[in-house]
Design a protein around this motif. Structure first.
Motif, PDB file in Angstrom:
ATOM      1  N   ALA A 190       0.841  -1.200   0.000  1.00 12.72           N
ATOM      2  CA  ALA A 190       0.000   0.000   0.000  1.00 12.72           C
ATOM      3  C   ALA A 190       0.873   1.246   0.000  1.00 12.72           C
ATOM      4  CB  ALA A 190      -0.931  -0.002   1.207  1.00 12.72           C
ATOM      5  N   LYS A 191       0.300   2.352  -0.425  1.00  6.97           N
ATOM      6  CA  LYS A 191       1.054   3.585  -0.583  1.00  6.97           C
ATOM      7  C   LYS A 191       0.956   4.471   0.658  1.00  6.97           C
ATOM      8  CE  LYS A 191       2.365   2.953  -4.892  1.00  6.97           C
ATOM      9  NZ  LYS A 191       1.956   3.915  -5.928  1.00  6.97           N
ATOM     10  N   GLY A 192       2.096   4.963   1.097  1.00 13.80           N
ATOM     11  CA  GLY A 192       2.122   5.954   2.146  1.00 13.80           C
ATOM     12  C   GLY A 192       2.233   7.330   1.521  1.00 13.80           C
ATOM     13  N   ALA A 193       2.906   8.251   2.216  1.00 14.26           N
ATOM     14  CA  ALA A 193       3.081   9.591   1.674  1.00 14.26           C
ATOM     15  C   ALA A 193       4.224   9.600   0.664  1.00 14.26           C
ATOM     16  CB  ALA A 193       3.360  10.577   2.797  1.00 14.26           C
ATOM     17  N   GLU A 194       4.037  10.336  -0.421  1.00 20.40           N
ATOM     18  CA  GLU A 194       5.072  10.546  -1.430  1.00 20.40           C
ATOM     19  C   GLU A 194       4.768  11.876  -2.103  1.00 20.40           C
ATOM     20  OE1 GLU A 194       4.829   7.210  -4.040  1.00 20.40           O
ATOM     21  OE2 GLU A 194       2.793   7.654  -4.695  1.00 20.40           O
ATOM     22  N   ALA A 195       5.707  12.356  -2.927  1.00 25.31           N
ATOM     23  CA  ALA A 195       5.504  13.646  -3.572  1.00 25.31           C
ATOM     24  C   ALA A 195       5.601  13.500  -5.082  1.00 25.31           C
ATOM     25  CB  ALA A 195       6.523  14.666  -3.074  1.00 25.31           C
ATOM     26  N   VAL A 196       4.814  14.299  -5.805  1.00 19.12           N
ATOM     27  CA  VAL A 196       4.803  14.297  -7.262  1.00 19.12           C
ATOM     28  C   VAL A 196       5.066  15.716  -7.755  1.00 19.12           C
ATOM     29  CG1 VAL A 196       2.286  14.581  -7.297  1.00 19.12           C
ATOM     30  CG2 VAL A 196       3.468  13.710  -9.337  1.00 19.12           C
ATOM     31  N   ALA A 197       5.877  15.839  -8.797  1.00 17.08           N
ATOM     32  CA  ALA A 197       6.190  17.152  -9.361  1.00 17.08           C
ATOM     33  C   ALA A 197       5.021  17.652 -10.206  1.00 17.08           C
ATOM     34  CB  ALA A 197       7.453  17.077 -10.210  1.00 17.08           C
ATOM     35  N   VAL A 198       4.569  18.857  -9.904  1.00 17.49           N
ATOM     36  CA  VAL A 198       3.464  19.470 -10.647  1.00 17.49           C
ATOM     37  C   VAL A 198       3.746  20.965 -10.795  1.00 17.49           C
ATOM     38  CG1 VAL A 198       0.976  19.845 -10.782  1.00 17.49           C
ATOM     39  CG2 VAL A 198       1.844  17.835  -9.579  1.00 17.49           C
ATOM     40  N   GLY A 199       3.911  21.421 -12.026  1.00  9.52           N
ATOM     41  CA  GLY A 199       4.058  22.841 -12.281  1.00  9.52           C
ATOM     42  C   GLY A 199       5.198  23.501 -11.538  1.00  9.52           C
ATOM     43  N   GLY A 200       6.317  22.783 -11.352  1.00  6.40           N
ATOM     44  CA  GLY A 200       7.469  23.373 -10.698  1.00  6.40           C
ATOM     45  C   GLY A 200       7.485  23.274  -9.191  1.00  6.40           C
ATOM     46  N   PHE A 201       6.533  22.519  -8.611  1.00  5.75           N
ATOM     47  CA  PHE A 201       6.482  22.335  -7.167  1.00  5.75           C
ATOM     48  C   PHE A 201       6.228  20.859  -6.843  1.00  5.75           C
ATOM     49  CE2 PHE A 201       5.733  26.827  -7.526  1.00  5.75           C
ATOM     50  CZ  PHE A 201       6.234  27.380  -6.363  1.00  5.75           C
ATOM     51  N   TRP A 202       6.662  20.462  -5.645  1.00  2.00           N
ATOM     52  CA  TRP A 202       6.339  19.117  -5.155  1.00  2.00           C
ATOM     53  C   TRP A 202       4.972  19.153  -4.476  1.00  2.00           C
ATOM     54  CZ3 TRP A 202       8.846  15.400  -7.197  1.00  2.00           C
ATOM     55  CH2 TRP A 202      10.219  15.462  -7.427  1.00  2.00           C
ATOM     56  N   TYR A 203       4.100  18.256  -4.886  1.00  2.48           N
ATOM     57  CA  TYR A 203       2.786  18.106  -4.259  1.00  2.48           C
ATOM     58  C   TYR A 203       2.764  16.790  -3.495  1.00  2.48           C
ATOM     59  CZ  TYR A 203       0.510  22.164  -6.277  1.00  2.48           C
ATOM     60  OH  TYR A 203       0.139  23.447  -6.567  1.00  2.48           O
ATOM     61  N   ILE A 204       2.356  16.834  -2.239  1.00  2.00           N
ATOM     62  CA  ILE A 204       2.383  15.658  -1.374  1.00  2.00           C
ATOM     63  C   ILE A 204       1.092  14.867  -1.536  1.00  2.00           C
ATOM     64  CG2 ILE A 204       2.516  14.833   0.992  1.00  2.00           C
ATOM     65  CD1 ILE A 204       4.164  17.318   1.632  1.00  2.00           C
ATOM     66  N   ILE A 205       1.260  13.588  -1.835  1.00  3.89           N
ATOM     67  CA  ILE A 205       0.133  12.671  -1.953  1.00  3.89           C
ATOM     68  C   ILE A 205       0.079  11.847  -0.679  1.00  3.89           C
ATOM     69  CG2 ILE A 205      -0.929  10.875  -3.364  1.00  3.89           C
ATOM     70  CD1 ILE A 205       1.130  11.619  -5.547  1.00  3.89           C
ATOM     71  N   THR A 206      -1.039  11.850  -0.020  1.00  2.00           N
ATOM     72  CA  THR A 206      -1.167  11.088   1.228  1.00  2.00           C
ATOM     73  C   THR A 206      -2.397  10.201   1.159  1.00  2.00           C
ATOM     74  OG1 THR A 206      -2.601  12.663   2.372  1.00  2.00           O
ATOM     75  CG2 THR A 206      -0.239  13.071   2.464  1.00  2.00           C
ATOM     76  N   PRO A 207      -2.433   9.182   2.018  1.00  2.00           N
ATOM     77  CA  PRO A 207      -3.688   8.430   2.155  1.00  2.00           C
ATOM     78  C   PRO A 207      -4.750   9.339   2.792  1.00  2.00           C
ATOM     79  CG  PRO A 207      -1.839   7.238   3.101  1.00  2.00           C
ATOM     80  CD  PRO A 207      -1.376   8.634   2.862  1.00  2.00           C
ATOM     81  N   TYR A 208      -5.967   8.875   2.813  1.00  2.00           N
ATOM     82  CA  TYR A 208      -7.006   9.651   3.464  1.00  2.00           C
ATOM     83  C   TYR A 208      -8.104   8.717   3.939  1.00  2.00           C
ATOM     84  CZ  TYR A 208      -9.356   9.190  -1.047  1.00  2.00           C
ATOM     85  OH  TYR A 208      -9.914   8.680  -2.183  1.00  2.00           O
ATOM     86  N   ILE A 209      -8.995   9.242   4.732  1.00  2.00           N
ATOM     87  CA  ILE A 209     -10.042   8.429   5.347  1.00  2.00           C
ATOM     88  C   ILE A 209     -11.248   8.350   4.424  1.00  2.00           C
ATOM     89  CG2 ILE A 209     -11.512   8.158   7.362  1.00  2.00           C
ATOM     90  CD1 ILE A 209      -8.531   7.930   7.874  1.00  2.00           C
ATOM     91  N   SER A 210     -11.759   7.149   4.230  1.00  2.00           N
ATOM     92  CA  SER A 210     -12.818   6.995   3.246  1.00  2.00           C
ATOM     93  C   SER A 210     -14.206   6.858   3.857  1.00  2.00           C
ATOM     94  CB  SER A 210     -12.548   5.776   2.372  1.00  2.00           C
ATOM     95  OG  SER A 210     -12.570   4.597   3.138  1.00  2.00           O
TER      96      SER A 210
END
Length: 450
Positions: A320-340
């Motif tokens: 499963a995926k934890g927190a990671e970052a993706v490059a978007v428009g010159g900035f790092w955006y943090i992707i996190t899990p969330y409550i469903s």
């Protein structure tokens, strides 16, 4: 000259005397189509030189790490030859089952504990199925996900803001394209991966792939800007650390922050509150998010595998995926899990992480492994005497107690859903086939084609 006698049917096709004629397969081949295999008995030799009887059927074979399948007799004969030295052979990883017109490799079921985001351990050897609200992709073809407090900063790359909150789903005929306006990423998933009646669905691979695709799409929709700049191309993924304000491993009770490229983003390591559901009462509120974060600090866990006491209390299952970052428009955006599935604003709920635990776990076991379908799960019960006998044989007579678990007589998940909130399962104790809420914790038997 010796003649070979065959009988000819009315259509001129040869019939085999041993098969009963026509295209009818031998009895052994017919068995693989049966839901209930005949229980047979195999005499094995123990390491003490004694003999014992084991319930078997040659349509359920032991499979080792080299993907070789053995009947109990074949495995036992090899052990006798090797003097029962298990170091000389590849360890057993599961069994090949040919029944109910399926031919699959069942890996040993998941063993261990999983943890909720509040720090509570589940029952042993069980895990939740998948995301609770599965209808988010079908509730609308497009939409926007952001809370009112973030509107002013939308698209500004301000710390904690969203680049865009728009999302859409495109009908491609035989598939769907899931687009995330927040990170500009797209995912493909097959149609007909939603709800169905029991014993109707057969596209099991597509169903498991669809759950992974939707999970990744949802995670990107809720990505938040870290404020840290990057020159990496859009879509580049990098790791995220969760440390305290001093850049060290947090102790229990300390605030936890996201770090990207060694920089403290000043963002606390919380679940996203930017969570939209088809059912409005299931929105994740600020109150609930704060409660969860306080509990995580108190209990020493968080959503990333670098978190506090994560070895002892890992929130995420393998894969499963934890927190990671993706490059978007010159900035790092943090992707996190969330409550469903938070329910209103109550704070005593047993929250479910958005990621699909059972499916991610199966995908992490090996390439091509998935959560089994209902047609595959049901024979686990109808043939439990044989399967139980095989597992006990390996544990008791062959000494594989550390590698082969005991037969789990609880309930086992299938990958087939019956609604946005539930999935089908089979009770391996009494054989009942029923539907349960996906936040239930049941056993998981990874499966793959043989």
């Amino acid at each position: 000259m010796k003649l070979n006698h065959i009988r000819i049917n009315m259509l001129g096709e040869p019939k085999s005397p041993s098969s009963g004629g026509g295209n009818t397969p031998p009895d052994y081949d017919l068995q693989s189509r049966q839901l209930i295999l005949p229980v047979e008995s195999t005499t094995i030799t123990t390491k003490e030189g004694k003999t014992a009887a084991v319930a078997t059927n040659d349509h359920i074979k032991i499979v080792d790490e080299n993907m070789q399948a053995y009947t109990v007799k074949e495995w036992n004969d090899r052990s006798v030859t090797n003097g029962f030295d298990n170091s000389l052979v590849a360890k057993p990883i599961g069994f090949r089952m040919q029944a109910n017109d399926v031919d699959v490799l069942f890996r040993w079921p998941f063993t261990g504990k999983t943890w909720s985001c509040l720090g509570a351990a589940s029952a042993d050897n069980a895990m939740q199925h998948s995301l609770y609200e599965y209808d988010q992709r079908t509730s609308a073809g497009s939409g926007a996900d952001y809370t009112c407090s973030q509107d002013a900063n939308l698209g500004t790359n301000t710390v904690g803001s969203h680049r865009a909150a728009d999302w859409e789903i495109t009908d491609d005929g035989d598939s769907l394209t899931l687009y995330c306006g927040n990170t500009g990423q797209s995912w493909q998933m097959a149609k007909d991966c939603g709800n169905t009646n029991f014993m109707v669905a057969f596209n099991y691979d597509e169903r498991c792939d669809a759950m992974i695709a939707q999970n990744e799409w949802m995670r990107h929709r809720f990505a938040i800007c870290s404020g840290v700049k990057t020159t990496e191309p859009d879509g580049t993924i990098t790791s995220v650390e969760i440390l305290n304000a001093s850049g060290k491993q947090p102790a229990v009770g300390e605030d936890m922050y996201f770090y990207v490229d060694g920089s403290n983003t000043t963002l606390k390591a919380k679940y996203n509150v930017n969570n939209r559901h088809a059912v409005e009462s299931y929105y994740l509120t600020d109150e609930i998010a704060e409660f969860i974060y306080a509990k995580q600090k108190e209990n020493g866990i968080n959503m990333n595998d670098t978190g506090v006491n994560s070895v002892d209390k890992p929130l995420l299952v393998s894969g499963a995926k934890g927190a990671e970052a993706v490059a978007v428009g010159g900035f790092w955006y943090i992707i996190t899990p969330y409550i469903s599935r938070p329910n209103g604003t109550q704070t005593s709920y047993d929250y479910n992480v958005m990621d699909s635990p059972a499916v991610y776990y199966c995908k992490a076991v090996a390439d091509g492994v998935r959560l089994p379908g209902d047609k595959e799960v049901f024979p686990l019960w109808t043939n439990k005497n044989i399967i139980n006998g095989l597992m006990n044989y390996l544990r008791t007579y062959e000494g594989w107690t550390d590698d082969v678990p005991a037969y789990n007589s609880g309930s086992a998940w299938s990958c087939v859903r019956y609604s946005g909130y539930g999935a089908w399962y089979v009770n391996l104790g009494n054989g009942s086939c029923y539907r349960g809420s996906t936040y239930y914790r049941l056993s998981v038997w990874p499966v793959s084609a043989f």
